[in-house]
Structures are given as C-alpha cells and as structure tokens.
Write a protein that holds these residues in place. Structure first.
Motif, mmCIF file in Angstrom:
data_model
loop_
_atom_site.group_PDB
_atom_site.id
_atom_site.type_symbol
_atom_site.label_atom_id
_atom_site.label_comp_id
_atom_site.label_asym_id
_atom_site.label_seq_id
_atom_site.Cartn_x
_atom_site.Cartn_y
_atom_site.Cartn_z
ATOM 1 N N LEU A 92 2.155 37.720 8.426
ATOM 2 C CA LEU A 92 2.447 37.027 7.168
ATOM 3 C C LEU A 92 2.497 38.008 6.002
ATOM 4 C CD1 LEU A 92 2.966 34.396 5.678
ATOM 5 C CD2 LEU A 92 0.484 34.066 5.491
ATOM 6 N N CYS B 206 5.623 38.694 3.563
ATOM 7 C CA CYS B 206 5.511 38.626 2.100
ATOM 8 C C CYS B 206 5.987 39.923 1.444
ATOM 9 C CB CYS B 206 4.062 38.330 1.696
ATOM 10 S SG CYS B 206 3.505 36.666 2.115
ATOM 11 N N TYR C 35 9.780 40.137 1.721
ATOM 12 C CA TYR C 35 10.458 39.255 0.770
ATOM 13 C C TYR C 35 10.248 39.701 -0.673
ATOM 14 C CZ TYR C 35 12.419 35.926 3.998
ATOM 15 O OH TYR C 35 13.201 35.349 4.969
ATOM 16 N N LEU D 269 12.455 31.539 5.661
ATOM 17 C CA LEU D 269 11.272 31.364 4.813
ATOM 18 C C LEU D 269 10.697 29.965 4.958
ATOM 19 C CD1 LEU D 269 9.666 33.135 2.909
ATOM 20 C CD2 LEU D 269 11.027 32.263 1.009
ATOM 21 N N THR D 270 11.551 28.955 5.103
ATOM 22 C CA THR D 270 11.089 27.573 5.283
ATOM 23 C C THR D 270 10.264 27.444 6.554
ATOM 24 O OG1 THR D 270 13.055 26.725 4.157
ATOM 25 C CG2 THR D 270 11.822 25.172 5.505
ATOM 26 N N ILE E 144 6.797 29.293 6.210
ATOM 27 C CA ILE E 144 5.795 28.580 5.405
ATOM 28 C C ILE E 144 5.132 27.468 6.206
ATOM 29 C CG2 ILE E 144 5.479 27.072 3.405
ATOM 30 C CD1 ILE E 144 7.666 28.724 2.002
ATOM 31 N N VAL E 145 5.934 26.659 6.910
ATOM 32 C CA VAL E 145 5.384 25.544 7.679
ATOM 33 C C VAL E 145 4.550 26.046 8.855
ATOM 34 C CG1 VAL E 145 5.959 23.522 9.082
ATOM 35 C CG2 VAL E 145 7.274 24.012 7.015
ATOM 36 N N TYR F 12 3.167 29.195 9.605
ATOM 37 C CA TYR F 12 1.964 29.958 9.267
ATOM 38 C C TYR F 12 0.946 29.103 8.510
ATOM 39 C CZ TYR F 12 3.932 34.470 10.672
ATOM 40 O OH TYR F 12 4.442 35.512 11.387
ATOM 41 N N GLY F 13 1.438 28.215 7.660
ATOM 42 C CA GLY F 13 0.532 27.368 6.876
ATOM 43 C C GLY F 13 -0.314 26.474 7.762
ATOM 44 N N TYR G 262 2.731 21.745 13.672
ATOM 45 C CA TYR G 262 3.214 23.057 14.129
ATOM 46 C C TYR G 262 3.548 23.096 15.612
ATOM 47 C CZ TYR G 262 -1.378 24.577 16.009
ATOM 48 O OH TYR G 262 -2.535 24.701 16.731
ATOM 49 N N THR H 185 7.574 21.929 13.677
ATOM 50 C CA THR H 185 8.139 23.273 13.497
ATOM 51 C C THR H 185 9.233 23.599 14.516
ATOM 52 O OG1 THR H 185 6.050 24.053 12.559
ATOM 53 C CG2 THR H 185 7.593 25.729 13.298
#
Length: 322
Positions: free
Chosen positions: A218, A222, A225, A252-253, A256-257, A259-260, A285, A289
C-alpha cells in the motif's frame, strides 16, 4: 508442533477432527435469499473475469504489461472466489455445515495464497502505472516481458510461502473440544478465537506478516500515485490529464476497497474478537472486490470495451461464415 504447557490445555482435551461453519446461521429465514444473491454474484464474477482474460488473450492491442497483470489478477480472483463461494453456497442449503480439519487447513492455505497474491499484484500494478506515466521513455525497458513474468511469478510464490506460514501458525494450535467457527469459511481470526493455549506469539507473527502483505504494498502504491499525480498536473492539455487519470482510476478504486477491508480485518492488535461486522467486511473483500474488478475495468476502460466488442463482432462474423 508447539509443546503447550499442560495447564493451558483442559484435562478432557479431545482432538478436533472437523469444524462447523456457523456463518449466516443467525439468518435462518434468509438462507434461500442469501443463496440466490451469492449464486448470482458468483456467476457474474466468473463471467466477468473469464471475459477479461479471454479478451486480453485474443486481442493483440491488449498485449501490454498493464493488461497482462490485469489478466493475472482476474485468474487469481477467479481461483480466490472458487476456494470460498462453492462451499458457502452448499452450506446455505444444508443444515450440517461441517468441514474436515484437513479441508479447513487446505481452504485457509489456498484462500490466503490467492488473497496475498492479489495484494502484491495490486502493488505491482501501481508500479506499472508509475513507470508508464512518469518514465514513458524507459517504460519498455523497465517493464519488459521478462520482468513482467518475473514479477507475476514472485507474487504467486510469495503468496504461497506467506500463506504456508500463516496456516501453519494457526493449525499447530490445539483445539480443545470447541469446533464451532463463527464464520462462513476457515479464516485466521475465527480459528484462533476457538484455539486453546497461549496464542500471543502466533498472533504476533501473523500480524507482522499482515503488515508486510498489506502495508508495504500500500505504501508503494501511495508513493507511486504521489509521483503520478505530480506528473499528470504538469501535463498542459486537459485531455491529456483526463486520459492519464482514467488509466489509474480503475486500479485505484480496486486498491482502496481491497486494502481498506483487508486491513480492517487483519491489521488489529488481537484476533480474539470476531463479530457479525467482521463477516460483513469479509464479504466485501471476498465477494464484492472480485466483482468490482471486472466491472470497473470493463465499464471504465475504453480499450477493454472496444476489445470486447471487437471479439464479439469477430465471433458473429465467424458464425455467419460457418
């Protein structure tokens, strides 16, 4: 095997030979509804990922590193859902939701292998976007086919090795009589929750592995990006900026889902607490996902859309000839 102190293990200790998966058992009146929903989602996931892989293989315009990794991710997520959802669907139609000790260990190993592989692949895809946008002249050298295959193989091997460590750390624990898992598949936290003895060391090692698998990739995403945004803002034309952003938005979408939700479940100090909220996040997930991946990459990506229509048109033309 770990030699646990005798005082930590009950005198009436019985070796557990099977587990009972209690996931969704509190929703007895909704079992058929849940079965229908999960079955439909599973079919969509299979169709979506198979479509993406097929189109990437058949369309020469998509034979690039970006779509190579997307194809590998689609294959991994297809296997990832196959490990969990068929058994979950069967349990929703059955009153006896048993899974043998060996089958539970195999399910956990395979699930973690593909899940870790997905996390690492998303990190590699972030680096690929960085190389394409920030280093366009060096991109063919940085992401040549040998490098791409090596990165994909490294993700797969690393996923299997780390999964083996996590699975071993769980199943070397003694399970004292209690065999009811408050989950819909064999995951780390619910199993540690019913284990006997001192699980602190096992949890700490698993937590460290979780940090390596989730936080490190992650951070790489980051950082990538950060450079990507900085480079895109320097592009003079609005159309150029939109095109560059569009190639990154889909990735990116999913990042986010994925890893979050995974971080919420696995990056916690203690695995002793399992709840219905954990199961809901896990559904996101493990089901949403893999569903999001083909939907996002096909609906938001013009190249994939064009390739899909081209393959369909080619199929219709061939059918007419025959």
């Amino acid at each position: 095997f770990i030699d646990f102190p005798r005082k930590m293990i009950p005198s009436n200790f019985t070796m557990v030979t099977e587990f009972l998966l209690l996931g969704f058992s509190k929703l007895q009146e909704l079992q058929l509804v849940l079965f229908a929903v999960f079955f439909c989602l599973y079919i969509i996931i299979l169709c979506g990922n198979i479509t993406i892989v097929t189109v990437i293989l058949l369309e020469n315009n998509l034979h690039t590193p970006m779509y190579f990794f997307l194809g590998v991710l689609s294959v991994s997520e297809t296997c990832y859902t196959f490990v969990i959802l068929p058994k979950t669907l069967l349990n929703l139609l059955s009153m006896l939701r048993a899974i043998s000790f060996i089958s539970c260990a195999i399910q956990m190993f395979l699930f973690l292998s593909f899940a870790i592989n997905n996390c690492l692949l998303l990190g590699v895809m972030g680096y690929d976007r960085y190389a394409a946008i920030c280093q366009p002249l060096r991109y063919p050298i940085l992401m040549n086919w040998r490098t791409c295959r090596l990165l994909a193989a490294t993700c797969g091997v690393s996923g299997s090795l780390i999964s083996m460590i996590g699975t071993t750390l769980v199943f070397i624990l003694p399970f004292c009589n209690c065999n009811k898992i408050n989950h819909y598949f064999c995951d780390i936290s619910p199993l540690i929750h019913i284990a006997c003895g001192d699980t602190y060391l096992n949890e700490m090692i698993i937590f460290i592995c979780g940090v390596l698998v989730l936080v490190v990739p992650l951070i790489c995403v980051c950082v990538s990006y950060g450079f990507i945004v900085s480079t895109i803002l320097k592009i003079p034309s609005t159309e150029g900026k939109q095109k560059a952003f569009s190639t990154c938005a889909s990735h990116l979408t999913v990042v986010i889902v994925h890893y979050g939700c995974a971080s919420f479940v696995y990056l916690r100090p203690s695995s002793k607490v399992t709840s219905d909220k954990d199961q809901l996040v896990t559904v996101i997930y493990t089901v949403i996902t893999p569903l999001l991946n083909p939907m996002v990459y096909s609906l938001r990506n013009r190249d994939v859309q064009a390739a899909i229509w081209k393959v369909i048109s080619r199929g219709k033309f061939s059918h007419k000839i025959l």
